[in-house]
Motif scaffolding. Structure first.
Motif, PDB file in Angstrom:
ATOM      1  N   ASN A 199     -42.521 -50.808 -77.527  1.00  0.00           N
ATOM      2  CA  ASN A 199     -41.360 -50.681 -78.409  1.00  0.00           C
ATOM      3  C   ASN A 199     -41.695 -50.119 -79.776  1.00  0.00           C
ATOM      4  OD1 ASN A 199     -42.730 -53.220 -78.653  1.00  0.00           O
ATOM      5  ND2 ASN A 199     -41.000 -54.067 -79.788  1.00  0.00           N
ATOM      6  N   GLN A 202     -42.169 -46.351 -79.370  1.00  0.00           N
ATOM      7  CA  GLN A 202     -40.841 -45.745 -79.236  1.00  0.00           C
ATOM      8  C   GLN A 202     -40.163 -45.628 -80.593  1.00  0.00           C
ATOM      9  OE1 GLN A 202     -37.927 -46.946 -76.063  1.00  0.00           O
ATOM     10  NE2 GLN A 202     -36.740 -47.779 -77.768  1.00  0.00           N
ATOM     11  N   TYR A 206     -38.859 -42.130 -82.312  1.00  0.00           N
ATOM     12  CA  TYR A 206     -37.544 -42.104 -81.673  1.00  0.00           C
ATOM     13  C   TYR A 206     -36.672 -40.945 -82.131  1.00  0.00           C
ATOM     14  CZ  TYR A 206     -33.901 -44.488 -78.950  1.00  0.00           C
ATOM     15  OH  TYR A 206     -32.968 -44.830 -77.991  1.00  0.00           O
ATOM     16  N   THR A 213     -42.398 -39.821 -75.681  1.00  0.00           N
ATOM     17  CA  THR A 213     -42.867 -41.169 -75.387  1.00  0.00           C
ATOM     18  C   THR A 213     -42.319 -41.635 -74.039  1.00  0.00           C
ATOM     19  OG1 THR A 213     -41.063 -41.974 -76.813  1.00  0.00           O
ATOM     20  CG2 THR A 213     -43.266 -41.896 -77.758  1.00  0.00           C
ATOM     21  N   ASN A 243     -37.555 -39.569 -75.290  1.00  0.00           N
ATOM     22  CA  ASN A 243     -38.054 -40.911 -74.991  1.00  0.00           C
ATOM     23  C   ASN A 243     -37.571 -41.296 -73.601  1.00  0.00           C
ATOM     24  OD1 ASN A 243     -39.235 -43.606 -76.183  1.00  0.00           O
ATOM     25  ND2 ASN A 243     -37.334 -44.179 -75.145  1.00  0.00           N
ATOM     26  N   ASN A 245     -37.811 -44.467 -70.747  1.00  0.00           N
ATOM     27  CA  ASN A 245     -38.216 -45.795 -70.320  1.00  0.00           C
ATOM     28  C   ASN A 245     -37.960 -45.953 -68.824  1.00  0.00           C
ATOM     29  OD1 ASN A 245     -38.974 -46.725 -72.893  1.00  0.00           O
ATOM     30  ND2 ASN A 245     -36.839 -47.202 -73.399  1.00  0.00           N
TER      31      ASN A 245
END
Length: 323
Positions: A199, A202, A206, A213, A243, A245
């Protein structure tokens, strides 16, 4: 492969405990982690080198000045408080990051430390600084032409934002390494394979499009860091789409993790970075006490082989370790 570590100085940080479900327990982020990793490194026959002291410049490239001032001075200020504890633990937090910045070290601790896993002791700053020096030294070696280098960073870093410690992390070593590589490469990617979402990494990048990332981790809906790491978080402003995830269901094993990694690498290849930073967490291991994922020893070998197919200059930065 060159390995960078300063065991003596990085071992100075030896935190006593952390808060879990309201109960203080022994802190698992202890110097013994380095001992175990160095044992494996010795078996691999790698060249172990001390890091250079790169000064504060590479650290300040990703961390806010007032945060670095806090980390480097907080403990001596804290110990001037009558009956203060040996380590700093935060006991008050602002409701937003835009709240007024206080003068009190007690309040600054709450402003700059997000949870109860990051006590600051007398030597925490020194250990964290040399952990970051390991990351910069590995990045320097790769920038000079080494195909890969490994930074045995401890304390780890990927939960640390530009001005906010958390999750055992005080300085974001992976972000520091990536920013250092940016002097040589227009685009750099960070691939985080730790059990927990990166986190802090990120957050640092961001709103940027020059560092992609990627984090593959246990689903944070009911797992640390809870508030970050969800699939809808894709970056914002200039960083929108940079980014990615990939949250995995609890208990995911080798095949599921590798499927997620393969998906993530299609985005990395499309981004076409000049170099890559691997945030290497080993706590996705099936025997890890946090019990998030179930990657086997052989599975980690397959993860390494998959990452090697990128064929890019690579800095490997140590994050979490199974104890």
């Amino acid at each position: 492969m060159k390995v960078f570590v300063d065991q003596d100085r990085q071992s100075l940080h030896n935190p006593s405990g952390f808060l879990v479900n309201g109960i203080m327990q022994p802190n698992p982020e202890i110097p013994e982690r380095m001992v175990r990793l160095l044992s494996g490194i010795a078996q691999g026959g790698h060249e172990v080198l001390p890091p250079e002291d790169h000064g504060q410049g590479p650290i300040a490239a990703v961390h806010a000045p007032r945060y670095l001032k806090f980390l480097s001075t907080a403990h001596s200020r804290w110990r001037r408080i009558p009956d203060a504890t040996p380590e700093i633990f935060p006991n008050i937090h602002p409701d937003t990051r835009t709240a007024s910045y206080p003068l009190s070290v007690v309040a600054q601790a709450g402003f700059h430390i997000t949870d109860m896993s990051c006590p600051i002791g007398a030597d925490t700053w020194e250990a964290a600084r040399w952990s970051a020096n390991c990351a910069v030294s590995a990045a320097k070696a790769v920038a000079a032409g080494a195909p890969a280098a490994y930074a045995l960073c401890r304390p780890p870093g990927h939960h640390c934002f530009s001005d906010l410690a958390g999750g055992f992390c005080y300085l974001n070593n992976s972000a520091i390494a990536a920013q250092y590589l940016r002097a040589r490469h227009n685009r750099v990617a960070i691939i985080d394979v730790d059990l927990h979402h990166g986190n802090g990494t990120q957050g640092i990048f961001y709103q940027r499009s020059d560092v992609f990332t990627l984090s593959i981790h246990a689903d944070p809906a009911r797992f640390y860091p809870f508030f970050w790491g969800h699939a809808h978080e894709v970056g914002e402003a200039a960083g929108q789409g940079y980014n990615l995830n990939i949250p995995l269901p609890r208990g995911t094993g080798d095949d599921g993790f590798l499927q997620g990694l393969a998906n993530g690498l299609t985005h990395i290849r499309a981004f076409a970075p000049g170099a890559v930073v691997i945030a290497l967490g080993l706590d996705a291991y099936e025997g890890d006490p946090f019990g998030g994922l179930s990657v086997s020893t052989a599975g980690f070998g397959r993860i390494g082989q998959t990452l090697a197919t990128l064929g890019l200059p690579t800095v490997i930065v140590q994050e979490g370790v199974c104890m």
